[in-house]
Design a protein around this motif. Structure first.
Motif, PDB file in Angstrom:
ATOM      1  N   ASP A 219      38.546  39.822  38.480  1.00  0.00           N
ATOM      2  CA  ASP A 219      37.978  41.158  38.743  1.00  0.00           C
ATOM      3  C   ASP A 219      38.875  41.956  39.692  1.00  0.00           C
ATOM      4  O   ASP A 219      38.519  42.219  40.834  1.00  0.00           O
ATOM      5  CB  ASP A 219      36.562  41.020  39.325  1.00  0.00           C
ATOM      6  CG  ASP A 219      36.510  40.133  40.557  1.00  0.00           C
ATOM      7  OD1 ASP A 219      37.382  39.243  40.703  1.00  0.00           O
ATOM      8  OD2 ASP A 219      35.614  40.320  41.408  1.00  0.00           O
ATOM      9  N   ASP A 221      40.636  45.001  41.550  1.00  0.00           N
ATOM     10  CA  ASP A 221      40.198  46.337  41.940  1.00  0.00           C
ATOM     11  C   ASP A 221      41.432  47.188  42.243  1.00  0.00           C
ATOM     12  O   ASP A 221      41.951  47.186  43.357  1.00  0.00           O
ATOM     13  CB  ASP A 221      39.272  46.263  43.157  1.00  0.00           C
ATOM     14  CG  ASP A 221      38.740  47.640  43.518  1.00  0.00           C
ATOM     15  OD1 ASP A 221      39.125  48.624  42.863  1.00  0.00           O
ATOM     16  OD2 ASP A 221      37.930  47.725  44.460  1.00  0.00           O
ATOM     17  N   TYR A 308      33.012  43.220  26.587  1.00  0.00           N
ATOM     18  CA  TYR A 308      32.863  43.426  28.030  1.00  0.00           C
ATOM     19  C   TYR A 308      31.894  44.555  28.391  1.00  0.00           C
ATOM     20  O   TYR A 308      31.612  44.778  29.562  1.00  0.00           O
ATOM     21  CB  TYR A 308      34.225  43.750  28.664  1.00  0.00           C
ATOM     22  CG  TYR A 308      35.171  42.572  28.708  1.00  0.00           C
ATOM     23  CD1 TYR A 308      35.238  41.758  29.845  1.00  0.00           C
ATOM     24  CD2 TYR A 308      35.995  42.265  27.634  1.00  0.00           C
ATOM     25  CE1 TYR A 308      36.104  40.681  29.894  1.00  0.00           C
ATOM     26  CE2 TYR A 308      36.861  41.188  27.673  1.00  0.00           C
ATOM     27  CZ  TYR A 308      36.916  40.401  28.804  1.00  0.00           C
ATOM     28  OH  TYR A 308      37.777  39.327  28.853  1.00  0.00           O
ATOM     29  N   ASP A 312      29.529  42.761  34.023  1.00  0.00           N
ATOM     30  CA  ASP A 312      30.138  42.960  35.330  1.00  0.00           C
ATOM     31  C   ASP A 312      31.304  41.979  35.482  1.00  0.00           C
ATOM     32  O   ASP A 312      31.118  40.765  35.382  1.00  0.00           O
ATOM     33  CB  ASP A 312      29.058  42.698  36.394  1.00  0.00           C
ATOM     34  CG  ASP A 312      29.541  42.973  37.805  1.00  0.00           C
ATOM     35  OD1 ASP A 312      30.768  43.165  38.002  1.00  0.00           O
ATOM     36  OD2 ASP A 312      28.682  42.978  38.711  1.00  0.00           O
ATOM     37  N   MET A 313      32.501  42.492  35.735  1.00  0.00           N
ATOM     38  CA  MET A 313      33.675  41.617  35.866  1.00  0.00           C
ATOM     39  C   MET A 313      33.515  40.615  37.015  1.00  0.00           C
ATOM     40  O   MET A 313      34.099  39.537  36.997  1.00  0.00           O
ATOM     41  CB  MET A 313      34.956  42.435  36.075  1.00  0.00           C
ATOM     42  CG  MET A 313      35.604  42.954  34.808  1.00  0.00           C
ATOM     43  SD  MET A 313      35.892  41.686  33.543  1.00  0.00           S
ATOM     44  CE  MET A 313      37.134  40.647  34.329  1.00  0.00           C
ATOM     45  N   LYS A 314      32.717  40.986  38.005  1.00  0.00           N
ATOM     46  CA  LYS A 314      32.474  40.050  39.120  1.00  0.00           C
ATOM     47  C   LYS A 314      31.764  38.802  38.602  1.00  0.00           C
ATOM     48  O   LYS A 314      32.005  37.694  39.065  1.00  0.00           O
ATOM     49  CB  LYS A 314      31.625  40.718  40.200  1.00  0.00           C
ATOM     50  CG  LYS A 314      32.395  41.705  41.043  1.00  0.00           C
ATOM     51  CD  LYS A 314      31.605  42.065  42.302  1.00  0.00           C
ATOM     52  CE  LYS A 314      32.468  42.796  43.315  1.00  0.00           C
ATOM     53  NZ  LYS A 314      33.270  43.890  42.739  1.00  0.00           N
ATOM     54  N   ARG A 317      34.271  36.639  36.663  1.00  0.00           N
ATOM     55  CA  ARG A 317      35.121  35.921  37.625  1.00  0.00           C
ATOM     56  C   ARG A 317      34.342  34.761  38.275  1.00  0.00           C
ATOM     57  O   ARG A 317      34.864  33.658  38.412  1.00  0.00           O
ATOM     58  CB  ARG A 317      35.604  36.919  38.671  1.00  0.00           C
ATOM     59  CG  ARG A 317      36.288  36.317  39.883  1.00  0.00           C
ATOM     60  CD  ARG A 317      37.637  35.720  39.550  1.00  0.00           C
ATOM     61  NE  ARG A 317      38.350  35.340  40.757  1.00  0.00           N
ATOM     62  CZ  ARG A 317      39.242  34.364  40.823  1.00  0.00           C
ATOM     63  NH1 ARG A 317      39.529  33.657  39.746  1.00  0.00           N
ATOM     64  NH2 ARG A 317      39.856  34.093  41.954  1.00  0.00           N
TER      65      ARG A 317
END
Ligand SMILES: *Cc1c(COP(=O)(O)O)cnc(C)c1O
Length: 425
Positions: A219, A221, A308, A312-314, A317
């Motif tokens: 994830d 940023d 996707y 949530d990419m979090k 991860r």
């Protein structure tokens, strides 16, 4: 204490896993444990549908495919770039898709490496995937410089990982540009991109990252990382398809900069078909396009990104870290006694999406794994890379993988394989 090496325990983790339903969107094969999504991600139904839709559009519209009201493939790279940008916290105009990773490194080097008498060196690390280095070497020669003078290669202390401190210490006043990986392709070490970018900026060094082993899994940023450029392929964790069109990030502060390698597809869209003699580049990442995009291999990326949507990419991860941690715990408890070691950092903050399992007999064990229905990935001389991709790998698969490995070692079935490997390991 809970028994970790236990099928029911692994299944209980899968039942609690919010991302578990995503697996249904992929073509997994019964009896196969696919641990190679860091080389080529599995095909999803989403990617398939997107490719089929593009074919149907071509059949139906012919040349009209480019600018029809409901086709408009003329701006397809912008559309996909915006979806990709979302995954890494970049702004939609900062990302585009074009070419392959290697060519995008050529593009970035041609654009950002502007050597002067005092500042002309390019900083790289000893462990990055070689194509990145090959591209830089040829760019250096093209500009008439001596690679031995220009390329500064930061050594690894242990042959597996890089220390950010060493990289930063090598950021001398003569360094003009740095190109570093996000996640190292062998050991799976994740570098601290934010810190490296900040230190480079403080020294007036242009810095770019290769996200091949992190895009779609880590994830990132980019609002915080704020590097100058980034490149990546879309066929590993992202599952955009074999040879899928690659990704390119250009920090918006560089939009006015002239692309190093230009072509009509990077011209302002308003005047591209005016076919004027002078090139006017689009002031967004699309300005770094060269020629007509490979629409069919962009479609796979477009479709793969639908997986996707709303994810949530979090969370991706987090699941990835839990899967690799579970795998390491099982290696420790079940496999260490057979001579396996782990070549991946244990610390969550320094670990990417795969585990480098090391063994002196890795070549043969890798063959035995394949014969047992596992798809691993061997890296010479002693590393078996195992990538439990969080979008389609279950805790149950990790359990099963370790059970198979244990069986291979107990029965010594690996001894019947030759101690050599093929061209695509
Ligand atoms: C996979 C990978 C590449 C692939 O490059 P292509 O030009 O897309 O074939 C490049 N760099 C790194 C670090 C990789 O892991």
């Amino acid at each position: 204490m809970e028994q970790l090496f236990d099928l029911n325990y692994a299944r209980s983790l899968d039942r609690e896993d919010e991302l578990a339903p995503l697996r249904e969107r992929f073509y997994t094969r019964p009896g196969q444990i696919y641990m190679d999504g860091n080389s080529l991600g599995l095909c999803s139904k989403d990617a398939e549908q997107a490719v089929l839709r593009t074919l149907a559009d071509w059949k139906q519209h012919g040349i009209g495919i480019w600018t029809g009201a409901d086709t408009n493939y003329f701006l397809y790279h912008d559309h996909i770039g915006a979806k990709l940008a979302h995954l890494i916290g970049a702004q939609p105009e900062e990302v585009t898709v074009c070419a392959n990773t290697t060519l995008n490194i050529h593009q970035c080097c041609a654009t950002f490496w502007q050597p002067t008498k005092e500042r002309y060196k390019i900083l790289v690390d000893e462990l990055n995937f070689p194509t990145d280095r090959y591209a830089l070497l040829s760019q250096i020669r093209l500009k008439g410089y001596d690679p031995a003078d220009v390329l500064v290669t930061v050594p690894s202390r242990d042959g597996k990982t890089m220390e950010e401190d060493d990289i930063i210490a090598a950021m001398g006043e003569d360094v003009a540009m740095a190109l570093l990986p996000s996640v190292l392709y062998r050991s799976s070490q994740l570098l601290d991109l934010e810190r490296l970018s900040r230190e480079a900026k403080n020294r007036g060094i242009i810095i770019g990252f290769d996200l091949c082993h992190s895009i779609g899994n880590v994830d990132h940023d980019f609002a915080k990382i704020d590097c100058d450029f980034a490149v990546w392929c879309n066929y590993k964790y992202l599952s955009g398809g074999p040879g899928a069109t690659a990704g390119l990030y250009i920090n918006r502060k560089h939009f006015a900069k002239h692309p190093g390698l230009s072509g009509w597809w990077g011209n302002r869209k308003e005047t591209q078909f005016a076919l004027r003699p002078d090139f006017e580049h689009t002031h967004n990442a699309g300005g770094w396009q060269t020629g007509t995009g490979s629409i069919l291999s962009m479609a796979g990326v477009d479709g793969a990104l639908n997986v996707y949507e709303g994810v949530d990419m979090k969370k991706v991860r987090e699941k990835s870290l839990r899967l690799t941690r579970y795998l390491m715990e099982l290696v420790d408890s079940e496999l260490a006694k057979y001579g396996f070691t782990i070549g991946t950092p244990r610390d969550d903050a320094r670990r990417g999406g795969h585990i480098a399992l090391e063994h002196d007999d890795a070549i043969r064990i890798n063959e035995a794994l394949k014969a047992a229905g596992v798809v691993p990935d061997f890296r010479y001389p002693n590393v078996i890379r195992l990538a439990p991709v969080p979008l389609y790998i279950r805790f149950e698969d990790v359990y099963e993988l370790v059970r198979i490995l244990k069986d291979i070692m107990e029965t010594k079935s690996y001894l019947k394989y030759a101690n050599e490997t093929g061209p695509v390991a």
